[in-house]
Enzyme design. Structure first.
Site, PDB file in Angstrom:
ATOM      1  N   GLU A  27      -5.695  -8.390   0.796  1.00 13.37           N
ATOM      2  CA  GLU A  27      -6.290  -8.034   2.095  1.00 13.37           C
ATOM      3  C   GLU A  27      -7.759  -7.732   1.895  1.00 13.37           C
ATOM      4  OE1 GLU A  27      -4.550  -4.869   4.374  1.00 13.37           O
ATOM      5  OE2 GLU A  27      -2.502  -5.596   4.095  1.00 13.37           O
ATOM      6  N   GLU A  46       0.784  -1.232   0.000  1.00  8.75           N
ATOM      7  CA  GLU A  46       0.000   0.000   0.000  1.00  8.75           C
ATOM      8  C   GLU A  46       0.821   1.290   0.000  1.00  8.75           C
ATOM      9  OE1 GLU A  46      -4.010  -1.676   2.214  1.00  8.75           O
ATOM     10  OE2 GLU A  46      -2.682  -0.344   3.336  1.00  8.75           O
TER      11      GLU A  46
END
Length: 450
Positions: free
Chosen positions: A362, A174
């Protein structure tokens, strides 16, 4: 146990090659931040600053995974989860960020990997999950172009010591979050603010992503290499042109800024002009250095955001209509529960020709869990996972790239600036005693994967 929406699908419908797993991050679970030669990370330093973490929580031992990893990996095996995504701690392996390595850190991760393999669990390693060595931050961290060579050195060390047993690698976790929250808004480590810091961090993180991947490919030619992106489904508050344009700018920032350069498409500055300012930090040849042919891309999806135009918001001219004001179902993070978001994002990212495979690396939710008679009946989390998997299967059946799904996360943990308040785990943790209790959601996942 009531299966609810699960009756609509089975594991077999996803196909025999679909990757099922669980995800964790070193800083959030390991603890032992100063044990066995580990150096300080930017999160060790940031968390120690008063007022930076909710309730002034301190990571301390977190989930004590450093000492109890065998017990937690045994839980993964008990839950029938075949793939375990975890990250390596850069300062545990290179306490000063570069130079001399820490043999005790190397030995620790060797033991973790070996035990996973002994348990029949496939390790998926993330090289960078936000814990930059503090010594490198003192030199500018992600705002210093030298971070590309620092990260390459770290990637080579990991390849050398673990590449003989680890085949699946994720380079970055991320980058939009650790650059935006850490170098623009200042709400995450290292707490820097400002557009200049942010734009430098964007470009250097992009270059480091492909540099790290190149090192992995050179040193472990047969490895399966990917990288992960935080993605959010964006919609305008209505169909007014100004709100549609605002939503497009937010979508460009959150969902396109990092993926498109590595696909060889460059920064999407035509839809978000402020990105043109990155050009002043680019060197000759960077356009080529930013691109890499990844084996897979990981996307991480939790919710959607509704956007409206806002002339008072600098640079982006948009604001988020917060979920609590929209009368929608919320998680403990005040995120909207909107399962269709994962379908839209899979469809969206599948449209990129340069993406070979797409894995949900995720997806999960925090809810206010309660222990009752040594049980945690987290029915809302069970429903969240089931409803999202319905949408993943929908995307797969429509022919979109859909190759795996990893739940966030195994155990309740230290959730960055939110401290210990939000609980995302399939396994409940008493942070005073380190007692583990498999929640109903964990039992459901176990049953589903059996």
């Amino acid at each position: 146990m009531d299966k609810g929406p699960a009756a609509r699908f089975t594991r077999q419908q996803f196909g025999p090659d679909f990757k099922w797993g669980i995800s964790t991050a070193a800083f959030q679970v390991e603890g032992s931040h100063d044990l066995d030669g580990k150096g300080l990370s930017i999160w060790d330093v940031f968390a120690a600053r008063k007022g930076k973490i909710r309730n002034n929580d301190q990571p301390g031992n977190a989930c004590d995974f450093y000492n109890t990893f065998k017990d937690d990996i045994a839980l993964v095996r008990e839950l029938n989860i075949p793939n375990f995504r975890f990250s390596l701690s850069w300062p545990r392996l290179l306490p000063l960020g570069t130079g001399s390595s820490n043999h005790k850190g190397i030995d620790y991760y060797n033991r973790v990997i070996d035990f996973m393999l002994e348990c029949g669990i496939t390790p998926w390693v993330t090289l960078y999950h936000w814990d930059l060595p503090h010594t490198l931050e003192l030199k500018g961290g992600w705002t210093n172009r030298d971070v590309v060579s620092w990260f390459s050195e770290y990637s080579a060390l990991c390849s050398k010591h673990f590449g003989d047993r680890v085949s699946n690698w994720m380079v970055m976790n991320e980058p939009s979050v650790f650059t935006g929250a850490g170098y623009f808004l200042g709400i995450h480590a290292p707490g820097k603010r400002g557009l200049t810091n942010y734009l430098k961090a964007i470009h250097h993180a992009t270059l480091a992503t492909t540099a790290g991947a190149t090192v992995l490919r050179d040193l472990i030619p047969s490895s399966n290499i990917g990288t992960t992106f935080s993605c959010t489904h964006i919609e305008p508050v209505d169909e007014l042109k100004k709100n549609r344009l605002a939503a497009n700018r937010v979508d460009t920032l959150l969902n396109r800024t990092f993926i498109e350069p590595i696909l060889g498409l460059g920064y999407p500055h035509s839809d978000f002009p402020v990105l043109r300012k990155i050009e002043k930090y680019m060197h000759s040849g960077d356009e080529t250095r930013m691109a890499f042919d990844f084996d897979f891309i990981g996307i991480q999806c939790y919710t959607r955001e509704i956007v409206r135009s806002s002339i008072l918001t600098p640079y982006i001219g948009a604001s988020i209509v917060k979920a609590p004001k929209r009368n929608v179902t919320l998680t403990q993070m005040d995120w909207e529960v909107y399962p269709e978001s994962i379908y839209h994002l899979i469809k969206r990212f599948s449209s990129y020709e340069g993406i070979r495979k797409l894995i949900i690396t995720e997806n999960g939710a925090a809810f206010p869990d309660k222990v009752d008679n040594n049980q945690v009946n987290d029915t809302m989390r069970v429903a969240y996972l089931q409803d999202h998997l319905v949408q993943v299967l929908r995307a797969k059946q429509q022919g979109f790239k859909t190759d795996g799904y990893f739940v966030w996360t195994l155990t309740d943990n230290f959730e960055w600036a939110e401290g210990f308040h939000p609980r995302f785990g399939l396994v409940h943790v008493n942070f005073n005693t380190q007692q583990r209790i498999i929640k109903q959601s964990g039992l459901w996942y176990q049953q589903f994967l059996s």
